[in-house]
Design a protein around this motif. Structure first.
Motif, short mmCIF file in Angstrom:
data_model
loop_
_atom_site.label_atom_id
_atom_site.label_comp_id
_atom_site.label_asym_id
_atom_site.label_seq_id
_atom_site.Cartn_x
_atom_site.Cartn_y
_atom_site.Cartn_z
N PRO A 1 0.83 -1.20 0.00
CA PRO A 1 0.00 0.00 0.00
C PRO A 1 0.87 1.26 0.00
O PRO A 1 1.96 1.26 0.58
N PRO A 2 0.39 2.32 -0.65
CA PRO A 2 1.15 3.57 -0.61
C PRO A 2 1.25 4.07 0.82
O PRO A 2 0.38 3.82 1.65
N GLU A 3 2.35 4.77 1.10
CA GLU A 3 2.52 5.35 2.43
C GLU A 3 2.91 6.81 2.26
O GLU A 3 3.57 7.18 1.29
N ALA A 4 2.51 7.62 3.22
CA ALA A 4 2.81 9.04 3.17
C ALA A 4 4.31 9.26 3.08
O ALA A 4 5.09 8.61 3.77
N ASN A 5 4.71 10.16 2.21
CA ASN A 5 6.12 10.53 2.03
C ASN A 5 7.00 9.35 1.63
O ASN A 5 8.20 9.36 1.86
N GLY A 6 6.41 8.33 1.04
CA GLY A 6 7.16 7.12 0.69
C GLY A 6 7.28 6.91 -0.80
O GLY A 6 6.95 7.78 -1.61
N LYS A 7 7.74 5.75 -1.16
CA LYS A 7 7.89 5.32 -2.55
C LYS A 7 6.97 4.12 -2.77
O LYS A 7 6.64 3.40 -1.84
N PHE A 8 6.58 3.87 -4.02
CA PHE A 8 5.84 2.66 -4.33
C PHE A 8 6.80 1.49 -4.20
O PHE A 8 7.95 1.55 -4.67
N LYS A 9 6.32 0.43 -3.56
CA LYS A 9 7.18 -0.72 -3.28
C LYS A 9 6.49 -2.03 -3.62
O LYS A 9 5.27 -2.13 -3.58
N ILE A 10 7.32 -3.01 -3.88
CA ILE A 10 6.90 -4.40 -4.11
C ILE A 10 7.39 -5.22 -2.91
O ILE A 10 8.48 -4.99 -2.40
N THR A 11 6.59 -6.19 -2.50
CA THR A 11 7.07 -7.21 -1.57
C THR A 11 7.03 -8.53 -2.33
O THR A 11 6.13 -8.75 -3.15
N GLN A 12 8.02 -9.37 -2.09
CA GLN A 12 8.13 -10.60 -2.87
C GLN A 12 8.70 -11.71 -2.00
O GLN A 12 9.78 -11.58 -1.42
N GLU A 13 7.95 -12.80 -1.92
CA GLU A 13 8.41 -13.96 -1.16
C GLU A 13 9.66 -14.54 -1.83
O GLU A 13 9.80 -14.52 -3.05
N VAL A 14 10.52 -15.07 -0.98
CA VAL A 14 11.73 -15.73 -1.45
C VAL A 14 11.71 -17.14 -0.86
O VAL A 14 11.66 -17.30 0.36
N ILE A 15 11.72 -18.13 -1.71
CA ILE A 15 11.68 -19.52 -1.26
C ILE A 15 13.11 -20.06 -1.30
O ILE A 15 13.75 -20.04 -2.36
N THR A 16 13.62 -20.46 -0.13
CA THR A 16 14.97 -21.04 -0.11
C THR A 16 14.83 -22.48 -0.58
O THR A 16 14.11 -23.28 0.00
N SER A 17 15.54 -22.81 -1.65
CA SER A 17 15.38 -24.12 -2.28
C SER A 17 16.69 -24.91 -2.33
O SER A 17 16.83 -25.83 -3.10
N GLY A 18 17.63 -24.51 -1.49
CA GLY A 18 18.91 -25.22 -1.42
C GLY A 18 19.65 -24.81 -0.16
O GLY A 18 19.14 -24.01 0.64
N ASN A 19 20.82 -25.34 0.01
CA ASN A 19 21.61 -25.04 1.21
C ASN A 19 22.07 -23.59 1.24
O ASN A 19 22.33 -23.00 0.19
N ARG A 20 22.17 -23.05 2.45
CA ARG A 20 22.82 -21.74 2.64
C ARG A 20 24.30 -22.02 2.78
O ARG A 20 24.72 -22.88 3.54
N VAL A 21 25.11 -21.28 2.04
CA VAL A 21 26.56 -21.41 2.13
C VAL A 21 27.06 -20.12 2.76
O VAL A 21 26.77 -19.02 2.29
N ARG A 22 27.80 -20.26 3.87
CA ARG A 22 28.24 -19.10 4.64
C ARG A 22 29.75 -18.91 4.50
O ARG A 22 30.50 -19.88 4.35
N ASP A 23 30.16 -17.67 4.60
CA ASP A 23 31.59 -17.33 4.65
C ASP A 23 32.39 -17.95 3.50
O ASP A 23 33.49 -18.46 3.70
N VAL A 24 31.82 -17.87 2.32
CA VAL A 24 32.49 -18.42 1.13
C VAL A 24 33.48 -17.39 0.59
O VAL A 24 33.15 -16.22 0.45
N THR A 25 34.67 -17.83 0.28
CA THR A 25 35.68 -16.94 -0.31
C THR A 25 35.44 -16.87 -1.82
O THR A 25 35.36 -17.89 -2.50
#
Length: 170
Positions: A143-167
């Protein structure tokens, strides 16, 4: 007396790419990541949150009156992305709609994020990144908000492993 670590400022110190393909998530290259789409400046400050949950199991033994806990499965999560867009650009050619055009529903790829380094520092080998394998959900206008910008929200489905601290590789 305890030593208080200084910590690292987080303002302007994160960069996020949507990368369609990586040959090896344990050794992504600079070329692979920078060939992706840099979504950082489209995201709002509350529009990129990674997390997860850790399950616990029970380890009850016949020989003990105590029930122990064991580490269970980890579930990585990426909260819905929130980013700016231009609702009056039906051809999606406006720069304001580049993320909207790129992150279409069902699109598979990787969110690669670098933390703790100034946004405008060029990606280079030896830097550390985290990677989530994802599938993009539906794009929904907020929804629009005062003094704001138009925005999209979008679900993100994690479909694999998270890899952390990768060089990052050269």
């Amino acid at each position: 007396m305890a030593t208080i670590p200084p910590g690292v400022s987080s303002d302007g110190m994160t960069r996020v790419w949507f990368v369609p393909a990586l040959a090896d998530t344990s050794a992504p290259t600079v070329a692979e990541i920078t060939a992706g789409f840099d979504i950082t400046c489209y995201l709002t400050t509350d529009g990129f949150k990674v997390g997860g949950s850790q399950e616990k199991g029970e380890d009850a033994r016949l020989c003990s009156p105590q029930v122990f806990e064991t580490v269970g499965r980890f579930k990585p999560t990426v909260e819905p992305l929130v980013y700016v867009f231009d609702p009056q650009d039906p051809t999606n050619t406006n720069l304001a709609n580049a993320a909207y055009k790129e992150l279409t529903m069902g699109r598979k790829g990787y969110l690669v994020y670098r933390m703790g380094m100034a946004f405008d520092t060029a990606l280079a080998s030896t830097q550390k990144v985290w990677i989530d394998t994802v599938t993009m959900g539906a794009q929904l206008p907020l929804p629009p908000e005062a003094n704001g910008k138009f925005k999209i929200t979008q679900e993100v489905i994690t479909s694999g492993n998270r890899v952390r601290d990768v060089t990052v590789a050269a």
